[in-house]
Design a protein around this motif. Structure first.
Motif, PDB file in Angstrom:
ATOM      1  N   ASP A   9     -25.335 109.119-112.934  1.00 45.57           N
ATOM      2  CA  ASP A   9     -24.170 109.958-112.704  1.00 45.57           C
ATOM      3  C   ASP A   9     -24.012 110.225-111.209  1.00 45.57           C
ATOM      4  OD1 ASP A   9     -22.287 112.197-112.729  1.00 45.57           O
ATOM      5  OD2 ASP A   9     -22.774 112.365-114.853  1.00 45.57           O
ATOM      6  N   ALA A  10     -22.805 109.944-110.693  1.00 49.64           N
ATOM      7  CA  ALA A  10     -22.433 110.268-109.309  1.00 49.64           C
ATOM      8  C   ALA A  10     -23.053 109.353-108.261  1.00 49.64           C
ATOM      9  CB  ALA A  10     -22.737 111.722-108.972  1.00 49.64           C
ATOM     10  N   LEU A  11     -23.597 108.200-108.652  1.00 50.65           N
ATOM     11  CA  LEU A  11     -24.072 107.236-107.653  1.00 50.65           C
ATOM     12  C   LEU A  11     -22.854 106.741-106.875  1.00 50.65           C
ATOM     13  CD1 LEU A  11     -26.552 105.641-106.580  1.00 50.65           C
ATOM     14  CD2 LEU A  11     -25.955 103.854-108.243  1.00 50.65           C
ATOM     15  N   ASP A  12     -22.825 107.041-105.592  1.00 52.93           N
ATOM     16  CA  ASP A  12     -21.625 106.854-104.774  1.00 52.93           C
ATOM     17  C   ASP A  12     -21.727 105.571-103.961  1.00 52.93           C
ATOM     18  OD1 ASP A  12     -19.666 107.117-102.587  1.00 52.93           O
ATOM     19  OD2 ASP A  12     -19.450 109.183-103.292  1.00 52.93           O
ATOM     20  N   PRO A  13     -20.736 104.667-104.066  1.00 54.83           N
ATOM     21  CA  PRO A  13     -20.815 103.395-103.327  1.00 54.83           C
ATOM     22  C   PRO A  13     -20.815 103.572-101.816  1.00 54.83           C
ATOM     23  CG  PRO A  13     -18.637 103.679-104.300  1.00 54.83           C
ATOM     24  CD  PRO A  13     -19.514 104.752-104.882  1.00 54.83           C
ATOM     25  N   ILE A  32     -16.209 100.332-107.910  1.00 57.14           N
ATOM     26  CA  ILE A  32     -15.257 100.080-108.982  1.00 57.14           C
ATOM     27  C   ILE A  32     -14.342 101.288-109.134  1.00 57.14           C
ATOM     28  CG2 ILE A  32     -16.809  98.518-110.197  1.00 57.14           C
ATOM     29  CD1 ILE A  32     -17.392 100.782-112.200  1.00 57.14           C
ATOM     30  N   GLU A  33     -13.225 101.082-109.800  1.00 55.80           N
ATOM     31  CA  GLU A  33     -12.276 102.162-110.022  1.00 55.80           C
ATOM     32  C   GLU A  33     -12.766 103.074-111.136  1.00 55.80           C
ATOM     33  OE1 GLU A  33      -8.548 100.400-110.928  1.00 55.80           O
ATOM     34  OE2 GLU A  33      -8.248  99.542-108.924  1.00 55.80           O
ATOM     35  N   HIS A 253     -18.584 107.977-111.190  1.00 57.11           N
ATOM     36  CA  HIS A 253     -17.815 108.422-110.032  1.00 57.11           C
ATOM     37  C   HIS A 253     -18.792 108.595-108.885  1.00 57.11           C
ATOM     38  CE1 HIS A 253     -19.590 112.393-110.667  1.00 57.11           C
ATOM     39  NE2 HIS A 253     -19.230 112.292-111.939  1.00 57.11           N
ATOM     40  N   GLY A 254     -18.289 108.886-107.706  1.00 53.99           N
ATOM     41  CA  GLY A 254     -19.151 109.251-106.598  1.00 53.99           C
ATOM     42  C   GLY A 254     -19.161 110.757-106.426  1.00 53.99           C
ATOM     43  N   THR A 261     -15.874 112.135-106.173  1.00 58.80           N
ATOM     44  CA  THR A 261     -14.962 111.232-105.472  1.00 58.80           C
ATOM     45  C   THR A 261     -14.376 110.230-106.461  1.00 58.80           C
ATOM     46  OG1 THR A 261     -16.714 109.660-104.896  1.00 58.80           O
ATOM     47  CG2 THR A 261     -16.309 111.470-103.356  1.00 58.80           C
ATOM     48  N   HIS A 262     -13.427 109.452-105.999  1.00 59.05           N
ATOM     49  CA  HIS A 262     -12.600 108.646-106.883  1.00 59.05           C
ATOM     50  C   HIS A 262     -13.021 107.182-106.935  1.00 59.05           C
ATOM     51  CE1 HIS A 262      -9.939 112.125-107.227  1.00 59.05           C
ATOM     52  NE2 HIS A 262     -10.131 112.280-105.925  1.00 59.05           N
ATOM     53  N   GLU A 263     -14.283 106.916-106.641  1.00 60.51           N
ATOM     54  CA  GLU A 263     -14.845 105.578-106.804  1.00 60.51           C
ATOM     55  C   GLU A 263     -16.189 105.677-107.510  1.00 60.51           C
ATOM     56  OE1 GLU A 263     -13.590 102.335-103.448  1.00 60.51           O
ATOM     57  OE2 GLU A 263     -15.074 103.839-102.874  1.00 60.51           O
TER      58      GLU A 263
END
Length: 324
Positions: A9-13, A32-33, A253-254, A261-263
Protein backbone atom coordinates in the motif's frame (compact mmCIF):
# COMPACT_ATOMS: atom_id res chain seq x y z
CA UNK A 1 6.66 -22.66 -9.76
CA UNK A 2 4.99 -20.02 -7.60
CA UNK A 3 3.86 -16.53 -8.52
CA UNK A 4 4.11 -14.28 -5.47
CA UNK A 5 2.22 -11.00 -5.61
CA UNK A 6 3.07 -8.56 -2.82
CA UNK A 7 0.70 -5.64 -2.47
CA UNK A 8 2.49 -2.71 -0.85
CA UNK A 9 0.00 0.00 0.00
CA UNK A 10 1.26 3.46 -1.03
CA UNK A 11 4.50 2.31 -2.71
CA UNK A 12 5.20 5.49 -4.66
CA UNK A 13 6.95 5.36 -8.07
CA UNK A 14 8.53 8.76 -7.44
CA UNK A 15 10.09 7.66 -4.15
CA UNK A 16 11.79 4.45 -5.29
CA UNK A 17 15.28 4.42 -6.75
CA UNK A 18 16.97 1.53 -8.55
CA UNK A 19 20.25 2.07 -6.71
CA UNK A 20 18.83 2.63 -3.23
CA UNK A 21 15.90 0.21 -3.51
CA UNK A 22 16.91 -2.67 -5.81
CA UNK A 23 14.36 -5.03 -4.25
CA UNK A 24 11.48 -2.58 -4.67
CA UNK A 25 12.31 -2.00 -8.33
CA UNK A 26 13.42 -5.56 -9.27
CA UNK A 27 14.17 -6.29 -12.95
CA UNK A 28 11.47 -3.98 -14.31
CA UNK A 29 9.24 -1.34 -12.79
CA UNK A 30 7.10 1.59 -13.83
CA UNK A 31 4.31 3.89 -12.71
CA UNK A 32 0.70 2.98 -13.47
CA UNK A 33 -2.58 4.86 -13.38
CA UNK A 34 -4.87 4.62 -10.41
CA UNK A 35 -8.46 5.70 -9.71
CA UNK A 36 -9.65 8.52 -7.47
CA UNK A 37 -12.52 8.16 -5.03
CA UNK A 38 -15.29 10.69 -4.43
CA UNK A 39 -12.89 12.57 -2.16
CA UNK A 40 -10.57 13.27 -5.09
CA UNK A 41 -7.76 10.94 -4.06
CA UNK A 42 -7.24 7.17 -4.37
CA UNK A 43 -8.86 4.97 -1.71
CA UNK A 44 -7.43 1.70 -0.41
CA UNK A 45 -10.97 0.52 0.34
CA UNK A 46 -11.89 0.74 -3.36
CA UNK A 47 -8.62 -0.09 -5.09
CA UNK A 48 -7.71 -3.57 -3.82
CA UNK A 49 -11.05 -4.96 -4.98
CA UNK A 50 -10.22 -3.31 -8.32
CA UNK A 51 -6.79 -4.94 -8.40
CA UNK A 52 -8.12 -8.46 -7.74
CA UNK A 53 -11.13 -8.15 -10.07
CA UNK A 54 -9.92 -5.84 -12.84
CA UNK A 55 -13.11 -3.80 -12.35
CA UNK A 56 -13.53 -0.14 -11.47
CA UNK A 57 -15.06 0.68 -8.07
CA UNK A 58 -18.36 1.53 -9.74
CA UNK A 59 -18.38 -1.93 -11.32
CA UNK A 60 -17.44 -3.99 -8.26
CA UNK A 61 -19.56 -1.88 -5.91
CA UNK A 62 -17.15 -1.37 -3.01
CA UNK A 63 -17.10 2.41 -3.01
CA UNK A 64 -16.65 5.08 -0.38
CA UNK A 65 -19.42 7.53 0.34
CA UNK A 66 -17.94 10.89 1.39
CA UNK A 67 -14.75 9.17 2.50
CA UNK A 68 -16.41 6.62 4.80
CA UNK A 69 -17.52 3.09 4.08
CA UNK A 70 -21.07 3.69 5.29
CA UNK A 71 -22.22 0.22 4.19
CA UNK A 72 -19.85 -1.33 6.74
CA UNK A 73 -22.06 -3.32 9.19
CA UNK A 74 -20.76 -1.54 12.28
CA UNK A 75 -21.36 1.86 10.71
CA UNK A 76 -24.92 1.22 9.55
CA UNK A 77 -26.41 2.96 12.57
CA UNK A 78 -24.07 5.93 12.14
CA UNK A 79 -24.94 6.03 8.47
CA UNK A 80 -28.68 6.04 9.10
CA UNK A 81 -28.40 8.82 11.63
CA UNK A 82 -25.94 10.80 9.53
CA UNK A 83 -28.02 10.61 6.35
CA UNK A 84 -30.96 12.27 8.11
CA UNK A 85 -29.36 14.57 10.64
CA UNK A 86 -25.86 15.58 9.55
CA UNK A 87 -24.40 17.56 6.64
CA UNK A 88 -21.75 15.84 4.52
CA UNK A 89 -18.71 17.26 6.30
CA UNK A 90 -19.94 16.11 9.67
CA UNK A 91 -20.68 12.65 8.23
CA UNK A 92 -16.99 12.33 7.44
CA UNK A 93 -16.09 13.45 10.97
CA UNK A 94 -18.52 10.97 12.49
CA UNK A 95 -17.07 8.22 10.35
CA UNK A 96 -13.58 9.23 11.42
CA UNK A 97 -14.60 9.09 15.08
CA UNK A 98 -16.27 5.69 14.70
CA UNK A 99 -13.32 4.16 12.87
CA UNK A 100 -10.88 5.54 15.43
CA UNK A 101 -12.86 4.59 18.51
CA UNK A 102 -14.10 1.12 17.57
CA UNK A 103 -12.34 -2.11 16.70
CA UNK A 104 -13.92 -2.28 13.24
CA UNK A 105 -11.64 -2.45 10.20
CA UNK A 106 -12.99 -0.59 7.17
CA UNK A 107 -11.36 -3.05 4.77
CA UNK A 108 -12.96 -6.32 5.96
CA UNK A 109 -15.52 -7.19 3.30
CA UNK A 110 -15.91 -10.96 3.10
CA UNK A 111 -14.60 -12.92 0.12
CA UNK A 112 -18.12 -14.27 -0.39
CA UNK A 113 -19.18 -10.76 -1.46
CA UNK A 114 -17.74 -11.33 -4.91
CA UNK A 115 -19.57 -14.56 -5.78
CA UNK A 116 -22.74 -13.23 -4.16
CA UNK A 117 -22.61 -10.28 -6.56
CA UNK A 118 -21.62 -12.25 -9.66
CA UNK A 119 -18.02 -11.03 -9.60
CA UNK A 120 -14.90 -13.07 -10.29
CA UNK A 121 -11.44 -12.51 -8.79
CA UNK A 122 -7.89 -13.52 -9.54
CA UNK A 123 -8.20 -16.23 -6.90
CA UNK A 124 -11.06 -18.12 -8.54
CA UNK A 125 -10.18 -21.56 -9.82
CA UNK A 126 -6.61 -21.25 -8.55
CA UNK A 127 -4.57 -22.91 -5.85
CA UNK A 128 -4.23 -19.50 -4.26
CA UNK A 129 -3.29 -18.14 -0.85
CA UNK A 130 -4.63 -14.62 -0.22
CA UNK A 131 -3.00 -12.99 2.80
CA UNK A 132 -4.63 -9.89 4.28
CA UNK A 133 -6.01 -8.51 1.01
CA UNK A 134 -8.30 -5.56 1.87
CA UNK A 135 -11.96 -6.35 1.32
CA UNK A 136 -11.27 -10.02 0.57
CA UNK A 137 -11.61 -11.71 3.95
CA UNK A 138 -11.58 -15.50 3.72
CA UNK A 139 -12.14 -16.13 7.44
CA UNK A 140 -13.87 -13.23 9.23
CA UNK A 141 -13.25 -14.86 12.62
CA UNK A 142 -9.49 -14.96 12.14
CA UNK A 143 -6.96 -12.15 12.10
CA UNK A 144 -3.20 -11.98 11.97
CA UNK A 145 -0.79 -9.64 13.72
CA UNK A 146 -1.25 -6.82 11.19
CA UNK A 147 -5.01 -6.77 11.76
CA UNK A 148 -4.48 -6.91 15.50
CA UNK A 149 -1.99 -4.06 15.47
CA UNK A 150 -4.20 -1.90 13.24
CA UNK A 151 -7.17 -2.35 15.56
CA UNK A 152 -5.20 -1.46 18.67
CA UNK A 153 -3.15 1.53 17.56
CA UNK A 154 -5.22 3.87 19.73
CA UNK A 155 -3.78 7.36 19.91
CA UNK A 156 -0.71 6.23 17.97
CA UNK A 157 -2.86 6.73 14.86
CA UNK A 158 -5.95 8.89 15.22
CA UNK A 159 -8.10 10.14 12.39
CA UNK A 160 -8.21 13.93 12.23
CA UNK A 161 -9.72 15.52 9.09
CA UNK A 162 -8.02 18.82 9.96
CA UNK A 163 -4.50 17.36 10.14
CA UNK A 164 -2.10 17.04 7.22
CA UNK A 165 -2.61 13.52 5.91
CA UNK A 166 -5.83 13.20 7.90
CA UNK A 167 -4.17 11.59 10.94
CA UNK A 168 -2.14 12.39 14.02
CA UNK A 169 0.05 10.28 16.30
CA UNK A 170 0.86 10.69 19.98
CA UNK A 171 4.24 9.00 19.45
CA UNK A 172 5.47 8.84 15.83
CA UNK A 173 8.56 6.78 16.71
CA UNK A 174 6.52 4.08 18.45
CA UNK A 175 3.98 4.18 15.64
CA UNK A 176 6.76 3.63 13.09
CA UNK A 177 7.91 0.50 14.91
CA UNK A 178 4.36 -0.90 14.91
CA UNK A 179 3.98 -0.25 11.18
CA UNK A 180 7.26 -1.92 10.24
CA UNK A 181 6.31 -4.86 12.43
CA UNK A 182 3.10 -5.17 10.42
CA UNK A 183 5.08 -5.32 7.18
CA UNK A 184 7.50 -7.89 8.60
CA UNK A 185 4.61 -10.15 9.59
CA UNK A 186 2.85 -10.04 6.24
CA UNK A 187 6.05 -10.57 4.28
CA UNK A 188 7.02 -13.44 6.56
CA UNK A 189 3.63 -15.02 5.85
CA UNK A 190 4.22 -14.59 2.12
CA UNK A 191 7.62 -16.27 2.49
CA UNK A 192 6.02 -19.17 4.30
CA UNK A 193 3.39 -19.52 1.57
CA UNK A 194 6.11 -19.49 -1.06
CA UNK A 195 8.32 -22.01 0.70
CA UNK A 196 5.49 -24.51 1.17
CA UNK A 197 5.04 -24.78 -2.64
CA UNK A 198 1.39 -25.65 -2.07
CA UNK A 199 -0.01 -22.74 -4.08
CA UNK A 200 0.40 -21.44 -7.59
CA UNK A 201 -0.44 -17.92 -6.42
CA UNK A 202 0.52 -16.31 -3.10
CA UNK A 203 -0.99 -12.82 -2.85
CA UNK A 204 -0.06 -10.89 0.31
CA UNK A 205 -0.76 -7.30 1.28
CA UNK A 206 0.72 -4.92 3.83
CA UNK A 207 -0.33 -1.42 4.88
CA UNK A 208 2.74 -0.46 6.91
CA UNK A 209 4.26 1.90 4.35
CA UNK A 210 0.98 3.74 3.86
CA UNK A 211 0.47 4.23 7.59
CA UNK A 212 3.98 5.59 8.07
CA UNK A 213 3.49 7.98 5.17
CA UNK A 214 0.39 9.52 6.72
CA UNK A 215 2.35 10.50 9.83
CA UNK A 216 5.77 11.24 8.30
CA UNK A 217 4.79 14.41 6.43
CA UNK A 218 6.72 16.49 8.96
CA UNK A 219 9.51 13.89 9.26
CA UNK A 220 10.47 12.88 5.70
CA UNK A 221 13.48 10.93 7.00
CA UNK A 222 11.04 8.53 8.67
CA UNK A 223 9.37 7.73 5.35
CA UNK A 224 12.75 7.33 3.67
CA UNK A 225 13.82 4.90 6.37
CA UNK A 226 10.61 2.91 5.88
CA UNK A 227 11.43 2.51 2.18
CA UNK A 228 14.93 1.32 3.03
CA UNK A 229 13.70 -1.21 5.58
CA UNK A 230 10.93 -2.45 3.31
CA UNK A 231 13.49 -2.92 0.55
CA UNK A 232 15.43 -5.20 2.91
CA UNK A 233 12.29 -7.16 3.85
CA UNK A 234 11.43 -7.72 0.19
CA UNK A 235 15.06 -8.75 -0.38
CA UNK A 236 14.55 -11.59 2.11
CA UNK A 237 11.45 -12.70 0.20
CA UNK A 238 13.35 -12.45 -3.08
CA UNK A 239 16.09 -14.70 -1.70
CA UNK A 240 13.48 -17.40 -1.07
CA UNK A 241 12.43 -17.57 -4.73
CA UNK A 242 13.50 -20.66 -6.64
CA UNK A 243 14.80 -20.20 -10.18
CA UNK A 244 11.36 -20.63 -11.74
CA UNK A 245 9.37 -18.59 -9.18
CA UNK A 246 8.34 -15.01 -9.92
CA UNK A 247 7.63 -11.94 -7.77
CA UNK A 248 5.27 -9.09 -8.68
CA UNK A 249 5.01 -5.95 -6.53
CA UNK A 250 1.86 -3.84 -6.81
CA UNK A 251 0.71 -0.62 -5.17
CA UNK A 252 -2.68 1.07 -5.19
CA UNK A 253 -1.41 4.67 -5.11
CA UNK A 254 1.56 6.70 -3.96
CA UNK A 255 1.87 8.87 -0.88
CA UNK A 256 3.82 12.10 -0.42
CA UNK A 257 3.66 14.77 2.29
CA UNK A 258 0.99 12.77 4.10
CA UNK A 259 -1.44 12.64 1.17
CA UNK A 260 -2.26 9.92 -1.36
CA UNK A 261 -0.87 10.71 -4.83
CA UNK A 262 -2.40 9.84 -8.17
CA UNK A 263 0.09 7.25 -9.40
CA UNK A 264 0.62 3.64 -8.38
CA UNK A 265 3.41 1.32 -9.49
CA UNK A 266 4.36 -2.24 -10.38
CA UNK A 267 7.69 -4.06 -10.33
CA UNK A 268 8.60 -7.64 -11.22
CA UNK A 269 11.39 -10.16 -11.48
CA UNK A 270 10.54 -10.56 -15.19
CA UNK A 271 9.60 -7.68 -17.48
CA UNK A 272 6.86 -9.77 -19.11
CA UNK A 273 4.84 -9.60 -15.89
CA UNK A 274 4.46 -5.83 -16.01
CA UNK A 275 4.75 -5.08 -19.72
CA UNK A 276 1.00 -4.78 -20.25
CA UNK A 277 0.07 -3.14 -16.94
CA UNK A 278 -0.79 0.50 -17.44
CA UNK A 279 -3.45 0.86 -14.75
CA UNK A 280 -4.64 -0.78 -11.53
CA UNK A 281 -7.42 -2.27 -13.68
CA UNK A 282 -4.81 -4.24 -15.69
CA UNK A 283 -3.18 -6.11 -12.78
CA UNK A 284 -5.73 -8.93 -12.61
CA UNK A 285 -5.35 -9.65 -16.36
CA UNK A 286 -1.55 -9.70 -16.07
CA UNK A 287 -1.68 -12.22 -13.21
CA UNK A 288 -4.17 -14.39 -15.08
CA UNK A 289 -2.02 -14.29 -18.21
CA UNK A 290 1.09 -15.36 -16.27
CA UNK A 291 -0.69 -18.23 -14.52
CA UNK A 292 -2.33 -19.41 -17.74
CA UNK A 293 0.82 -19.22 -19.86
CA UNK A 294 3.27 -20.85 -17.45
CA UNK A 295 3.04 -23.92 -15.28
CA UNK A 296 2.53 -22.83 -11.70
CA UNK A 297 1.12 -26.14 -10.50
CA UNK A 298 1.69 -26.65 -6.76
CA UNK A 299 4.57 -28.97 -5.92
CA UNK A 300 4.56 -29.32 -2.12
CA UNK A 301 7.96 -29.80 -0.58
CA UNK A 302 8.75 -32.45 1.95
CA UNK A 303 8.59 -30.60 5.27
CA UNK A 304 11.89 -32.05 6.46
CA UNK A 305 13.66 -31.11 3.25
CA UNK A 306 12.16 -27.64 3.42
CA UNK A 307 13.55 -27.05 6.89
CA UNK A 308 16.92 -28.39 5.84
CA UNK A 309 16.91 -25.95 2.93
CA UNK A 310 16.52 -23.02 5.30
CA UNK A 311 12.80 -22.80 6.01
CA UNK A 312 13.54 -22.69 9.71
CA UNK A 313 14.77 -19.11 9.30
CA UNK A 314 11.24 -17.88 8.68
CA UNK A 315 9.87 -19.86 11.62
CA UNK A 316 12.59 -18.54 13.90
CA UNK A 317 11.81 -14.97 12.79
CA UNK A 318 8.14 -15.43 13.66
CA UNK A 319 9.09 -17.00 17.00
CA UNK A 320 11.42 -14.09 17.79
CA UNK A 321 8.55 -11.68 17.09
CA UNK A 322 6.27 -13.65 19.41
CA UNK A 323 3.83 -14.91 16.75
CA UNK A 324 4.51 -18.63 17.15
Amino acid sequence: MVLVVLGIDALDPELVDEDRHPHLTLSAHHAIETIDSVEGEPSTHELWPTIITGLTPAEHGLELDDGVSWDNPLLNLGSTVADYLLPGGLQTRLGAWLLTNTSEDAFRERASYYADNGLTTVFDGREAKPIGVPNYVVDPDSEDREHNLRRNLGDLFERDPDATGGHTSSDPAAFYEECLEMSMVRIARARRGLRGKRHELVFAYTSGLDLVGHIAHSQPAMQERAYEELDEFVGELLADLDEDDELLLVSDHGLQEGVHTHEAMVAATDERLVADIESVTDVRAAIDAELDAHDHSPSPRDDTADVAAGGERVQEQLEDLGYM
